[in-house]
Design a protein around this motif. Sequence first.
Motif, PDB file in Angstrom:
ATOM      1  N   SER A  19      -3.671   4.375  -1.978  1.00  0.00           N
ATOM      2  CA  SER A  19      -2.592   5.332  -2.276  1.00  0.00           C
ATOM      3  C   SER A  19      -1.467   4.759  -3.125  1.00  0.00           C
ATOM      4  N   CYS A  20      -1.763   3.726  -3.898  1.00  0.00           N
ATOM      5  CA  CYS A  20      -0.766   3.186  -4.812  1.00  0.00           C
ATOM      6  C   CYS A  20      -0.863   3.863  -6.181  1.00  0.00           C
ATOM      7  N   PRO A  21       0.209   4.453  -6.689  1.00  0.00           N
ATOM      8  CA  PRO A  21       0.237   4.768  -8.111  1.00  0.00           C
ATOM      9  C   PRO A  21       0.188   3.441  -8.881  1.00  0.00           C
ATOM     10  N   VAL A  22      -0.624   3.355  -9.918  1.00  0.00           N
ATOM     11  CA  VAL A  22      -0.781   2.072 -10.601  1.00  0.00           C
ATOM     12  C   VAL A  22      -0.418   2.187 -12.071  1.00  0.00           C
ATOM     13  N   SER A  65       0.845  -1.193   0.000  1.00  0.00           N
ATOM     14  CA  SER A  65       0.000   0.000   0.000  1.00  0.00           C
ATOM     15  C   SER A  65       0.881   1.244   0.000  1.00  0.00           C
ATOM     16  N   GLY A  66       0.561   2.202  -0.860  1.00  0.00           N
ATOM     17  CA  GLY A  66       1.330   3.420  -0.954  1.00  0.00           C
ATOM     18  C   GLY A  66       2.505   3.342  -1.912  1.00  0.00           C
ATOM     19  N   ARG A  67       2.787   2.147  -2.424  1.00  0.00           N
ATOM     20  CA  ARG A  67       3.886   1.981  -3.368  1.00  0.00           C
ATOM     21  C   ARG A  67       3.325   1.702  -4.766  1.00  0.00           C
ATOM     22  N   THR A  68       4.156   1.840  -5.757  1.00  0.00           N
ATOM     23  CA  THR A  68       3.711   1.637  -7.130  1.00  0.00           C
ATOM     24  C   THR A  68       3.328   0.175  -7.352  1.00  0.00           C
ATOM     25  N   ALA A  69       2.204  -0.038  -8.026  1.00  0.00           N
ATOM     26  CA  ALA A  69       1.754  -1.382  -8.375  1.00  0.00           C
ATOM     27  C   ALA A  69       1.642  -1.492  -9.885  1.00  0.00           C
ATOM     28  N   VAL A  70       2.087  -2.611 -10.424  1.00  0.00           N
ATOM     29  CA  VAL A  70       2.003  -2.892 -11.856  1.00  0.00           C
ATOM     30  C   VAL A  70       1.005  -4.032 -12.038  1.00  0.00           C
TER      31      VAL A  70
END
Length: 279
Positions: free
Chosen positions: A34-37, A9-14
Amino acid sequence: MSKQRRTISGRTAVITGAASGIGRALAQRLSSYSCPVAIADVDEQGLKDTEASLRGPALRKVLDVSDAAAVHEFAAEVREWAPQPIGAVFNNAGVAVGSTVLDANPDDDNWLWNINFHGVVNGTRAFLPILVEQDEGVIVNTSSVFGLVGMPGQSAYCSAKFAVRGFTDSLRQELRGTGVSAVTVHPGGVNTNIVRNGRFREEPGGPSKEQVVKEFAAMAMTQPDKAAAIIHRGVEAGKSRILVGPDAYLFDALARLAPTRYFDVLEWAQTRLRKRAAS
């Protein structure tokens, strides 16, 4: 050995296969955490619809995961774009084929293997160097309950999902002692369009594709948002293998307890479910 909790959570997800189903639900859930996706799929319009439903930053990429060079280019784009370190890579894209071994169309089988297995391998190989360089993050590969048991009419799908399971299990051992980990996801019946969008070879006297689609929808026990929640919680809890849905636990138990006789039980259960769906 105790499980080590992870924070994504809060970290970039691909996420691949993000235009619908589990992939879209994962993108929506992780964006709300809050993840940039970074989302990818071959379905451009579906991908745009997913992006429009997200709360936070997103990178959209029309992508065929069977194209290894294109997946590596996507990884390079994500590396440059990501506002936070990559917390997780969800190799989730998948398709379906329904056919017996005897009547299979080899082109259909190759189409499925190139997406369901080689697509996972391509995503893993493209993003793993980034995670190793970070010394953190998790590769999350989608197998299936059909990666636990073999089912008639599903030889291509089962073989690909068994391969995902073996590939990810091997990767997990290779990553011991690093900050990177690998997770296998085994969804049961999730109410998505995978069957409707699949390739189906109708046999004389057998069900039509539309009948199979309706039957799958009636028996699917889990909605995509529920599946996404289970996967998200399972990854952060440090699980190495995540079963999605009550039917996934049934398949897993049968594979362990009756490794050569599980289909007898499943056939009985399917008959009961078909009667319930028909009524």
